[in-house]
Design a protein around this motif. Structure first.
Motif, PDB file in Angstrom:
ATOM      1  N   LYS A  10       0.847  -1.194   0.000  1.00  0.00           N
ATOM      2  CA  LYS A  10       0.000   0.000   0.000  1.00  0.00           C
ATOM      3  C   LYS A  10       0.884   1.246   0.000  1.00  0.00           C
ATOM      4  O   LYS A  10       1.992   1.242   0.509  1.00  0.00           O
ATOM      5  N   LYS A  34      -3.557  -5.016  -6.722  1.00  0.00           N
ATOM      6  CA  LYS A  34      -4.714  -4.771  -5.859  1.00  0.00           C
ATOM      7  C   LYS A  34      -4.709  -3.345  -5.325  1.00  0.00           C
ATOM      8  O   LYS A  34      -5.774  -2.735  -5.130  1.00  0.00           O
ATOM      9  N   HIS A  35      -3.526  -2.797  -5.122  1.00  0.00           N
ATOM     10  CA  HIS A  35      -3.405  -1.466  -4.526  1.00  0.00           C
ATOM     11  C   HIS A  35      -2.937  -0.418  -5.536  1.00  0.00           C
ATOM     12  O   HIS A  35      -2.442   0.644  -5.141  1.00  0.00           O
TER      13      HIS A  35
END
Length: 316
Positions: free
Chosen positions: A124, A156-157
């Protein structure tokens, strides 16, 4: 916010103090090597916030690498130690203008890692994940799933994927490299590769064909390393050739491609034009080959800007 994170094996690299066959060399200098770590160090020296995911042997060599990376400003919070496998090593052999490398990296400390060991929170607030083909080349059956999981977490991030095939034919065959690295290409955003590596995985060294095949896969940014011939880049429908920057002398070519990668990533993160980014990366590669060692020649930002004539310098 981290700018660049990498994942890969690192080694203690032993450089000979004399030229000639290794059997006659009596002493070596201990250094740190490893393509992914080199790129992370190159980014840190340019002022980017970089991090490195890895596993090292819980031995003196492992602590040496860990301390070195940390001292270079690379975040090592995701580097683990294992007592089950020793830290990887390599020995260089200098024979005139030829450099031979002998690897001792199987079994690798990465055998202690699994895809589930990757920390999702580390991906992230990161801009780019930089991977290479070296980690799969060391042990494809074990390491490729780790790479694929890292890519999945990055995607995903919203993290961009930078990929350097970095094919080492002492680790695996051209056929295996093509087979397994081709599986990664559809997830790649930034392709940073030598023309010979692209010929292995894409079947061509022709720039137009490379661009056509890469863009079909969804790759948006391409930087082709051509060594003494400079580099070629593609982005937003434009192809640019960047002339070489001759080094003052060539001492050790290992690590030049990793420095070039750091330069490309710096330019991308700072929103530079393709022309400026390629010229900047070429300058870094030129500076790296003038210093013995995998990463000792990686320059600081000020040094690159001075050599490019973008910043003044007072000698005394």
């Amino acid at each position: 916010m981290r700018d660049v994170i990498t994942i890969g094996d690192a080694m203690v690299s032993f450089n000979p103090t004399t030229q000639g066959p290794m059997r006659f060399v009596q002493s070596f200098v201990k250094k740190v090597g490893g393509a992914e770590l080199n790129t992370a160090i190159g980014c840190a020296r340019l002022g980017l916030k970089s991090g490195w995911i890895s596993s090292l042997g819980k031995d003196e060599f492992g602590h040496f690498i860990h301390n070195f990376a940390r001292g270079e400003g690379v975040d090592v919070s995701e580097v683990t130690f294992t007592e089950n496998y020793p830290t990887s090593l390599n020995f260089k052999e200098f024979r005139g203008d030829r450099i031979n490398t002998t690897y001792y990296r199987t079994p690798s400390p990465f055998l202690s890692m699994t895809p589930d060991d990757l920390n999702e929170s580390y991906f992230k607030n990161t801009k780019i994940l930089h991977i290479t083909g070296l980690l799969p080349g060391v042990d494809v059956n074990h390491n490729l799933p780790i790479i694929k999981k890292a890519i999945a977490l990055a995607k995903k991030h919203g993290v961009q994927i930078s990929f350097d095939p970095n094919i080492r034919l002492k680790l695996w065959s051209k056929e295996d490299a093509r087979k397994y690295l081709s599986e990664l290409l559809p997830d790649v955003d930034l392709l940073l590769a030598g023309d010979e590596e692209l010929e292995i995985i894409l079947g061509t060294k022709d720039t137009k064909e490379i661009v056509a095949k890469s863009t079909e896969l969804g790759i948006s940014y391409i930087a082709i390393k051509k060594g003494a011939e400079g580099s070629i880049g593609y982005h937003n429908g434009r192809t640019v050739e960047s002339p070489p920057i001759p080094p003052r002398e060539v001492v050790d070519t290992i690590g030049a491609g990793d420095g070039f990668n750091a330069g490309i990533l710096y330019g991308i993160i700072n929103g530079w034009t393709l022309e400026r980014t390629l010229g900047f990366a070429n300058m870094i590669g030129s500076k790296v080959v003038g210093v013995q060692g995998d990463n000792e020649g990686l320059p600081f930002l000020e040094d690159v800007l001075i050599d490019l004539g973008e910043r003044g310098h007072v000698d005394r």
